[in-house]
Scaffold this motif. Structure first.
Motif, PDB file in Angstrom:
ATOM      1  N   ASN A   1     -17.649  20.488 -17.965  1.00  0.00           N
ATOM      2  CA  ASN A   1     -17.635  20.918 -16.560  1.00  0.00           C
ATOM      3  C   ASN A   1     -17.122  19.847 -15.609  1.00  0.00           C
ATOM      4  OD1 ASN A   1     -18.792  23.266 -17.426  1.00  0.00           O
ATOM      5  ND2 ASN A   1     -20.860  22.754 -16.765  1.00  0.00           N
ATOM      6  N   GLY A   2     -16.574  18.773 -16.110  1.00  0.00           N
ATOM      7  CA  GLY A   2     -16.198  17.642 -15.263  1.00  0.00           C
ATOM      8  C   GLY A   2     -15.180  17.935 -14.183  1.00  0.00           C
ATOM      9  N   GLY A   3     -14.194  18.770 -14.432  1.00  0.00           N
ATOM     10  CA  GLY A   3     -13.136  19.007 -13.454  1.00  0.00           C
ATOM     11  C   GLY A   3     -13.404  20.163 -12.515  1.00  0.00           C
ATOM     12  N   GLU A   4     -14.458  20.887 -12.704  1.00  0.00           N
ATOM     13  CA  GLU A   4     -14.744  22.073 -11.904  1.00  0.00           C
ATOM     14  C   GLU A   4     -15.324  21.683 -10.549  1.00  0.00           C
ATOM     15  OE1 GLU A   4     -17.866  25.761 -12.154  1.00  0.00           O
ATOM     16  OE2 GLU A   4     -17.069  24.946 -14.013  1.00  0.00           O
ATOM     17  N   GLU A   5     -14.731  22.212  -9.483  1.00  0.00           N
ATOM     18  CA  GLU A   5     -15.236  21.976  -8.130  1.00  0.00           C
ATOM     19  C   GLU A   5     -16.197  23.095  -7.751  1.00  0.00           C
ATOM     20  OE1 GLU A   5     -15.083  19.784  -5.502  1.00  0.00           O
ATOM     21  OE2 GLU A   5     -14.295  18.428  -7.015  1.00  0.00           O
ATOM     22  N   ILE A   6     -17.317  22.719  -7.191  1.00  0.00           N
ATOM     23  CA  ILE A   6     -18.305  23.694  -6.733  1.00  0.00           C
ATOM     24  C   ILE A   6     -18.369  23.557  -5.215  1.00  0.00           C
ATOM     25  CG2 ILE A   6     -20.697  24.456  -6.895  1.00  0.00           C
ATOM     26  CD1 ILE A   6     -20.765  23.060  -9.650  1.00  0.00           C
ATOM     27  N   PRO A   7     -17.852  24.573  -4.493  1.00  0.00           N
ATOM     28  CA  PRO A   7     -17.746  24.435  -3.035  1.00  0.00           C
ATOM     29  C   PRO A   7     -19.082  24.469  -2.293  1.00  0.00           C
ATOM     30  CG  PRO A   7     -16.939  26.578  -3.738  1.00  0.00           C
ATOM     31  CD  PRO A   7     -17.254  25.790  -4.973  1.00  0.00           C
ATOM     32  N   ASP A   8     -20.045  25.232  -2.761  1.00  0.00           N
ATOM     33  CA  ASP A   8     -21.314  25.360  -2.053  1.00  0.00           C
ATOM     34  C   ASP A   8     -22.198  24.146  -2.320  1.00  0.00           C
ATOM     35  OD1 ASP A   8     -23.303  26.738  -0.506  1.00  0.00           O
ATOM     36  OD2 ASP A   8     -24.349  27.142  -2.395  1.00  0.00           O
ATOM     37  N   PRO A   9     -22.663  23.461  -1.273  1.00  0.00           N
ATOM     38  CA  PRO A   9     -23.495  22.265  -1.462  1.00  0.00           C
ATOM     39  C   PRO A   9     -24.797  22.552  -2.224  1.00  0.00           C
ATOM     40  CG  PRO A   9     -22.816  22.456   0.834  1.00  0.00           C
ATOM     41  CD  PRO A   9     -22.367  23.695   0.130  1.00  0.00           C
ATOM     42  N   ASN A  10     -25.382  23.717  -2.002  1.00  0.00           N
ATOM     43  CA  ASN A  10     -26.622  24.045  -2.716  1.00  0.00           C
ATOM     44  C   ASN A  10     -26.369  24.219  -4.208  1.00  0.00           C
ATOM     45  OD1 ASN A  10     -28.240  24.009  -0.399  1.00  0.00           O
ATOM     46  ND2 ASN A  10     -27.694  26.123   0.091  1.00  0.00           N
ATOM     47  N   ASP A  11     -25.284  24.888  -4.546  1.00  0.00           N
ATOM     48  CA  ASP A  11     -24.932  25.058  -5.959  1.00  0.00           C
ATOM     49  C   ASP A  11     -24.602  23.714  -6.598  1.00  0.00           C
ATOM     50  OD1 ASP A  11     -25.298  27.777  -5.767  1.00  0.00           O
ATOM     51  OD2 ASP A  11     -23.158  28.231  -5.494  1.00  0.00           O
ATOM     52  N   ARG A  12     -23.894  22.873  -5.864  1.00  0.00           N
ATOM     53  CA  ARG A  12     -23.542  21.542  -6.357  1.00  0.00           C
ATOM     54  C   ARG A  12     -24.810  20.719  -6.613  1.00  0.00           C
ATOM     55  NH1 ARG A  12     -19.332  20.705  -3.022  1.00  0.00           N
ATOM     56  NH2 ARG A  12     -20.685  19.914  -1.408  1.00  0.00           N
ATOM     57  N   ALA A  13     -25.774  20.818  -5.710  1.00  0.00           N
ATOM     58  CA  ALA A  13     -27.043  20.095  -5.876  1.00  0.00           C
ATOM     59  C   ALA A  13     -27.804  20.606  -7.100  1.00  0.00           C
ATOM     60  CB  ALA A  13     -27.891  20.241  -4.617  1.00  0.00           C
ATOM     61  N   THR A  14     -27.764  21.908  -7.319  1.00  0.00           N
ATOM     62  CA  THR A  14     -28.442  22.486  -8.487  1.00  0.00           C
ATOM     63  C   THR A  14     -27.810  21.983  -9.777  1.00  0.00           C
ATOM     64  OG1 THR A  14     -29.030  24.460  -7.237  1.00  0.00           O
ATOM     65  CG2 THR A  14     -29.051  24.644  -9.639  1.00  0.00           C
ATOM     66  N   VAL A  15     -26.479  21.953  -9.811  1.00  0.00           N
ATOM     67  CA  VAL A  15     -25.775  21.455 -10.999  1.00  0.00           C
ATOM     68  C   VAL A  15     -26.092  19.980 -11.222  1.00  0.00           C
ATOM     69  CG1 VAL A  15     -23.482  20.949 -11.935  1.00  0.00           C
ATOM     70  CG2 VAL A  15     -23.941  23.176 -10.919  1.00  0.00           C
ATOM     71  N   GLU A  16     -26.090  19.199 -10.166  1.00  0.00           N
ATOM     72  CA  GLU A  16     -26.405  17.768 -10.283  1.00  0.00           C
ATOM     73  C   GLU A  16     -27.834  17.541 -10.774  1.00  0.00           C
ATOM     74  OE1 GLU A  16     -24.849  14.744 -10.054  1.00  0.00           O
ATOM     75  OE2 GLU A  16     -23.103  16.044 -10.177  1.00  0.00           O
ATOM     76  N   GLU A  17     -28.759  18.313 -10.283  1.00  0.00           N
ATOM     77  CA  GLU A  17     -30.155  18.180 -10.723  1.00  0.00           C
ATOM     78  C   GLU A  17     -30.267  18.506 -12.207  1.00  0.00           C
ATOM     79  OE1 GLU A  17     -34.043  17.199 -10.725  1.00  0.00           O
ATOM     80  OE2 GLU A  17     -32.577  16.843  -9.141  1.00  0.00           O
ATOM     81  N   GLY A  18     -29.553  19.531 -12.637  1.00  0.00           N
ATOM     82  CA  GLY A  18     -29.548  19.883 -14.059  1.00  0.00           C
ATOM     83  C   GLY A  18     -28.964  18.761 -14.908  1.00  0.00           C
TER      84      GLY A  18
END
Length: 118
Positions: free
Chosen positions: A34-51
């Motif tokens: 998943n390294g190159g995938e951009e996640i535009p929504d900050p909440n979704d990005r935070a969820t992915v980072e927490e995971g």
């Protein structure tokens, strides 16, 4: 310790080691996918980072356990498995069955934990 017991502990430790190494390889594969995938929504990005952080924390625990398993296998090879590294007394069979990577008897482990706590 009887040869049958040594073989049983070796089998348990080697299967745990293989399982942990497999989990580590799987985690590396998943994280690199998943390294190159951009996640535009900050909440979704935070969820992915927490995971990802949670996964890294678990892999770090696995890494430490791998070291303990390797140490236990070395003690099996050396013939010192089941002997407390602190006092030299035998470690109870029930303790070894519950935690085969242990190198301290219950009394020494209890004392060690008491000293660690303020």
């Amino acid at each position: 310790m009887r040869r049958r017991e040594v073989d049983r502990y070796r089998s348990v430790l080697e299967s745990q080691l293989a399982s942990l190494v497999g989990h580590g390889e799987q985690a590396v594969h998943e994280m690199s996918g998943n390294g190159g995938e951009e996640i535009p929504d900050p909440n979704d990005r935070a969820t992915v980072e927490e995971g990802r952080n949670w996964s890294l924390r678990l892999r770090d625990r696995d890494r430490k356990l791998i070291g303990k398993i390797q140490d236990a296998l070395a003690r099996l090879d050396a013939g010192t498995f089941g002997t407390c590294t602190s006092c030299g007394r035998p470690i109870a069979a029930a303790r070894l069955r519950a935690r085969p990577v242990t190198d301290l008897c219950i009394d020494c482990k209890t004392e060690s934990e008491r000293v660690e706590r303020p």
